[in-house]
Structure formats: C-alpha cells, structure tokens
Scaffold this motif. Structure first.
Motif, PDB file in Angstrom:
ATOM      1  N   ILE A   3       0.864  -1.189   0.000  1.00  0.00           N
ATOM      2  CA  ILE A   3       0.000   0.000   0.000  1.00  0.00           C
ATOM      3  C   ILE A   3       0.895   1.230   0.000  1.00  0.00           C
ATOM      4  O   ILE A   3       1.770   1.384   0.844  1.00  0.00           O
ATOM      5  CB  ILE A   3      -0.959   0.005   1.208  1.00  0.00           C
ATOM      6  CG1 ILE A   3      -1.944  -1.166   1.102  1.00  0.00           C
ATOM      7  CG2 ILE A   3      -1.712   1.340   1.292  1.00  0.00           C
ATOM      8  CD1 ILE A   3      -2.875  -1.321   2.295  1.00  0.00           C
ATOM      9  N   CYS A   4       0.675   2.120  -0.969  1.00  0.00           N
ATOM     10  CA  CYS A   4       1.517   3.311  -1.090  1.00  0.00           C
ATOM     11  C   CYS A   4       0.761   4.594  -0.796  1.00  0.00           C
ATOM     12  O   CYS A   4       1.382   5.636  -0.561  1.00  0.00           O
ATOM     13  CB  CYS A   4       2.166   3.369  -2.468  1.00  0.00           C
ATOM     14  SG  CYS A   4       1.000   3.418  -3.845  1.00  0.00           S
ATOM     15  N   PHE A   5      -0.569   4.546  -0.818  1.00  0.00           N
ATOM     16  CA  PHE A   5      -1.358   5.756  -0.528  1.00  0.00           C
ATOM     17  C   PHE A   5      -2.755   5.335  -0.125  1.00  0.00           C
ATOM     18  O   PHE A   5      -3.331   4.442  -0.737  1.00  0.00           O
ATOM     19  CB  PHE A   5      -1.435   6.668  -1.758  1.00  0.00           C
ATOM     20  CG  PHE A   5      -2.207   7.933  -1.523  1.00  0.00           C
ATOM     21  CD1 PHE A   5      -1.655   8.988  -0.823  1.00  0.00           C
ATOM     22  CD2 PHE A   5      -3.504   8.063  -1.986  1.00  0.00           C
ATOM     23  CE1 PHE A   5      -2.372  10.151  -0.596  1.00  0.00           C
ATOM     24  CE2 PHE A   5      -4.232   9.222  -1.768  1.00  0.00           C
ATOM     25  CZ  PHE A   5      -3.659  10.265  -1.070  1.00  0.00           C
ATOM     26  N   GLU A   6      -3.273   6.003   0.905  1.00  0.00           N
ATOM     27  CA  GLU A   6      -4.635   5.736   1.361  1.00  0.00           C
ATOM     28  C   GLU A   6      -5.429   7.033   1.375  1.00  0.00           C
ATOM     29  O   GLU A   6      -4.901   8.078   1.742  1.00  0.00           O
ATOM     30  CB  GLU A   6      -4.627   5.139   2.766  1.00  0.00           C
ATOM     31  CG  GLU A   6      -3.937   3.799   2.850  1.00  0.00           C
ATOM     32  CD  GLU A   6      -3.973   3.215   4.251  1.00  0.00           C
ATOM     33  OE1 GLU A   6      -5.077   3.101   4.821  1.00  0.00           O
ATOM     34  OE2 GLU A   6      -2.894   2.873   4.768  1.00  0.00           O
ATOM     35  N   ASN A   7      -6.695   6.940   0.991  1.00  0.00           N
ATOM     36  CA  ASN A   7      -7.599   8.073   1.074  1.00  0.00           C
ATOM     37  C   ASN A   7      -8.883   7.597   1.745  1.00  0.00           C
ATOM     38  O   ASN A   7      -9.873   7.273   1.069  1.00  0.00           O
ATOM     39  CB  ASN A   7      -7.889   8.651  -0.315  1.00  0.00           C
ATOM     40  CG  ASN A   7      -8.667   9.938  -0.246  1.00  0.00           C
ATOM     41  OD1 ASN A   7      -9.453  10.159   0.674  1.00  0.00           O
ATOM     42  ND2 ASN A   7      -8.468  10.805  -1.226  1.00  0.00           N
ATOM     43  N   PRO A   8      -8.869   7.540   3.097  1.00  0.00           N
ATOM     44  CA  PRO A   8     -10.039   7.037   3.825  1.00  0.00           C
ATOM     45  C   PRO A   8     -11.308   7.852   3.559  1.00  0.00           C
ATOM     46  O   PRO A   8     -12.404   7.292   3.533  1.00  0.00           O
ATOM     47  CB  PRO A   8      -9.618   7.145   5.294  1.00  0.00           C
ATOM     48  CG  PRO A   8      -8.131   7.178   5.266  1.00  0.00           C
ATOM     49  CD  PRO A   8      -7.760   7.854   3.980  1.00  0.00           C
ATOM     50  N   ALA A   9     -11.163   9.146   3.323  1.00  0.00           N
ATOM     51  CA  ALA A   9     -12.342   9.984   3.069  1.00  0.00           C
ATOM     52  C   ALA A   9     -13.068   9.538   1.806  1.00  0.00           C
ATOM     53  O   ALA A   9     -14.295   9.591   1.737  1.00  0.00           O
ATOM     54  CB  ALA A   9     -11.937  11.450   2.958  1.00  0.00           C
TER      55      ALA A   9
END
Length: 123
Positions: free
Chosen positions: A96-102
């Motif tokens: 995983i390199c980037f997360e956008n929970p929104a």
C-alpha cells in the motif's frame, strides 16, 4: 464502436511482476507473445471474473534500468468485492503506497512503481 481491450505496463523483471500480480490481485496469464529473437515478451493478464480487459506486461530483454514513471499521475483501478479482506492482504504484503479514507480507496504499488487503485464494490 470501440471497446476497451488492454492496458500496458513495461516491467523490468517479468517473473517478479507475474508473482506480484498473482499474489496481489489474482491475475494470471491468458496469452503471451515472444519476439522470435527473444528481444521482448508480452504477457497478458486476466482476472478471475473473466473480463475481456487485460493488463499487458511488456518485458524488453535489453532494458536494464528502471522505467521513469514521472509523477505517477496515471493508474489502473480494480473494484474489490471484498474490499476489507483485500486491504488486509495488501497491508500484509507491504504494497500500500497511498490511502484516502475519506474517499474509501487506497493504492498499491507494483514492483516497478506503477500505482493501482483499489475501489470497493458499489453498494
């Protein structure tokens, strides 16, 4: 009329990439093409759902340096029917390199640095 057919990623180590795509997304080869002189190999990966769309991995024998992906402002996206399980799998793989929970999405990075978006199945 046109129809999506395939998308291409050039890869430095074909075996490493094939192993990654099998483990991370369960993509497997559906067809291959190799240059008569061995200078290139194309491997088309398909998904479990039997989609017509494939990911073409291109390996060039004489390529020895990583590809310059610029700012990675492009990506391939997959919809996951079991998003939470897929997230945990990718977390354990360390890809995983980037997360956008929104937005409820995240991205993984393949061995060559290509970003792949994981989106939950539409409810």
């Amino acid at each position: 009329m046109t129809k999506f057919y395939h998308f291409n990623f050039n890869v430095l180590d074909l075996d490493r990439s094939l192993a990654f795509y099998k483990q991370a997304l369960n993509l497997t080869p559906v067809r291959e093409k190799e240059g008569a002189d061995g200078s290139f190999k194309l491997v088309y990966l398909g998904d479990e759902a039997g989609s017509d769309f494939t990911l073409e991995l291109t390996w060039l024998r004489d390529r020895t340096t990583p590809y310059d992906l610029g700012e990675c402002e492009f990506h391939l996206a997959f919809r996951a029917d079991d998003y939470d399980a897929m997230y945990e799998k990718h977390k354990s793989m360390g890809c995983i390199c980037f997360e956008n929970p929104a937005m409820g999405i995240y991205f993984i990075s393949d061995p060559d640095g290509y970003w792949i978006e994981i989106v939950p199945e539409a409810k």
